[in-house]
Write a protein that holds these residues in place. Structure first.
Motif, PDB file in Angstrom:
ATOM      1  N   UNK A  33       0.320  -0.873   0.173  1.00  0.00           N
ATOM      2  CA  UNK A  33       0.214   0.017   0.028  1.00  0.00           C
ATOM      3  C   UNK A  33       0.630   1.200  -0.113  1.00  0.00           C
ATOM      4  N   UNK A  35       0.106   5.352   1.659  1.00  0.00           N
ATOM      5  CA  UNK A  35      -0.664   6.197   1.713  1.00  0.00           C
ATOM      6  C   UNK A  35       0.551   7.517   1.436  1.00  0.00           C
ATOM      7  N   UNK A  43      -3.989   9.708   7.690  1.00  0.00           N
ATOM      8  CA  UNK A  43      -3.101   9.429   6.452  1.00  0.00           C
ATOM      9  C   UNK A  43      -4.429   8.437   5.670  1.00  0.00           C
ATOM     10  N   UNK A  44      -4.312   8.946   3.816  1.00  0.00           N
ATOM     11  CA  UNK A  44      -5.426   8.366   3.033  1.00  0.00           C
ATOM     12  C   UNK A  44      -4.768   8.045   1.930  1.00  0.00           C
ATOM     13  N   UNK A  48      -2.581   0.570  -4.158  1.00  0.00           N
ATOM     14  CA  UNK A  48      -2.311   0.028  -2.570  1.00  0.00           C
ATOM     15  C   UNK A  48      -2.155  -1.009  -4.486  1.00  0.00           C
ATOM     16  N   UNK A  57      -6.851   1.846  -7.249  1.00  0.00           N
ATOM     17  CA  UNK A  57      -6.814   3.007  -6.799  1.00  0.00           C
ATOM     18  C   UNK A  57      -7.378   2.789  -4.893  1.00  0.00           C
ATOM     19  N   UNK A  58      -7.130   3.823  -4.803  1.00  0.00           N
ATOM     20  CA  UNK A  58      -6.977   4.549  -3.965  1.00  0.00           C
ATOM     21  C   UNK A  58      -8.192   5.489  -3.491  1.00  0.00           C
ATOM     22  N   UNK A  59      -8.344   6.596  -2.307  1.00  0.00           N
ATOM     23  CA  UNK A  59      -9.077   7.464  -2.343  1.00  0.00           C
ATOM     24  C   UNK A  59      -8.902   8.674  -2.669  1.00  0.00           C
ATOM     25  N   UNK A  90       4.348   7.082   3.104  1.00  0.00           N
ATOM     26  CA  UNK A  90       4.533   5.941   3.814  1.00  0.00           C
ATOM     27  C   UNK A  90       4.004   4.621   2.777  1.00  0.00           C
ATOM     28  N   UNK A  97      -5.359  -9.846   3.182  1.00  0.00           N
ATOM     29  CA  UNK A  97      -6.276  -9.302   3.119  1.00  0.00           C
ATOM     30  C   UNK A  97      -7.124  -7.967   4.058  1.00  0.00           C
ATOM     31  N   UNK A  98      -6.502  -7.095   4.353  1.00  0.00           N
ATOM     32  CA  UNK A  98      -7.418  -6.642   5.454  1.00  0.00           C
ATOM     33  C   UNK A  98      -6.817  -6.834   6.905  1.00  0.00           C
ATOM     34  N   UNK A 100      -2.795  -6.740  10.007  1.00  0.00           N
ATOM     35  CA  UNK A 100      -2.655  -5.230  10.064  1.00  0.00           C
ATOM     36  C   UNK A 100      -1.745  -5.220   9.247  1.00  0.00           C
ATOM     37  N   UNK A 101      -1.188  -3.726   8.833  1.00  0.00           N
ATOM     38  CA  UNK A 101       0.026  -3.765   8.692  1.00  0.00           C
ATOM     39  C   UNK A 101       1.798  -2.965   8.850  1.00  0.00           C
ATOM     40  N   UNK A 103       4.556  -1.285   8.643  1.00  0.00           N
ATOM     41  CA  UNK A 103       4.955   1.069   8.112  1.00  0.00           C
ATOM     42  C   UNK A 103       6.375   0.821   7.419  1.00  0.00           C
ATOM     43  N   UNK A 104       6.609   1.646   6.571  1.00  0.00           N
ATOM     44  CA  UNK A 104       8.027   1.867   6.299  1.00  0.00           C
ATOM     45  C   UNK A 104       8.267   3.554   7.121  1.00  0.00           C
TER      46      UNK A 104
END
Lengths: 112, 116
Positions: A33, A35, A43-44, A48, A57-59, A90, A97-98, A100-101, A103-104
């Protein structure tokens, strides 16, 4: 950081130039992903990926494109950078799928 | 649009006190997650609670979920100065058929400051 590296960590670029940010993972996770984080917006999600060559696409995807030619790399490209794309970007990965993420540490991009 | 909204936006407490942060969301969810972010770093996953769970514990963290009110709370007990960070809730929304969209939507976060 769960084997996830973002590069560069900082970048300053001029309006109108293309910019590519790289996310590299060593966890062999399927989902990746991008963001962006801005004050007042949290975060938006930009784009992904759910597998090699599979992206969606995301939002806030306008002005951004992505590519994933290998499991470990997810590239974010700003086709023609604008000042509104000044942000902290990020990358995150997840095994399922869905789930826990992980992050870098982010890329701070400034567009002048 | 933001799915999760945290409350309060900022919270300042003394070491040893409990910190409670709340998150409200708008749609049906598959799960809700809480993350922590230290200044200049990426987010770190704290806890995940599924839509059919009401409470979950992890160390000094306690998370509750009320799907009828579309809200969650994160309680940090016996806070320490090292807990100073921003805390975010994130939701995995589902469609009308109950299928997860498979992507998390984050709120704007609560800034927690714990004074020694």
């Amino acid at each position: 950081d769960a084997g996830i590296t973002q590069s560069p960590r900082h970048k300053v670029t001029e309006t109108g130039t293309p910019v590519t940010l790289r996310c590299h993972q060593t966890e062999n996770h399927r989902y990746m992903y991008w963001y962006r984080q801005d004050p007042g917006h949290g975060l938006r999600l930009i784009h992904y990926s759910y597998g090699v060559k599979d992206t969606d696409k995301g939002e806030v995807s306008d002005g951004y494109s992505v590519s994933r030619s290998k499991t470990e790399d997810f590239l974010l490209t700003l086709e023609s950078a604008t000042s509104s794309q000044t942000s902290v970007y990020f990358c995150a990965i997840s095994e399922n799928r869905a789930a826990s993420l992980h992050f870098g540490n982010g890329t701070r991009l400034t567009v002048t | 649009s933001q799915q999760g909204e945290e409350d309060p936006q900022a919270l300042s407490i003394q070491e040893g006190e409990n910190a409670t942060m709340n998150c409200s969301y708008k749609t049906s969810i598959n799960n809700l997650q809480w993350y922590r972010q230290n200044s200049g770093r990426g987010l770190v996953h704290l806890i995940l609670i599924r839509s059919n769970e009401r409470e979950k514990h992890s160390g000094r963290l306690r998370v509750t979920l009320d799907t009828s009110k579309k809200s969650s709370s994160l309680l940090i007990t016996a806070s320490r100065a090292a807990d100073t960070a921003s805390y975010f809730c994130a939701t995995d929304a589902t469609n009308a058929g109950g299928t997860s969209y498979g992507k998390l939507t984050f709120g704007q976060g609560t800034i927690l400051t714990v004074h020694p």
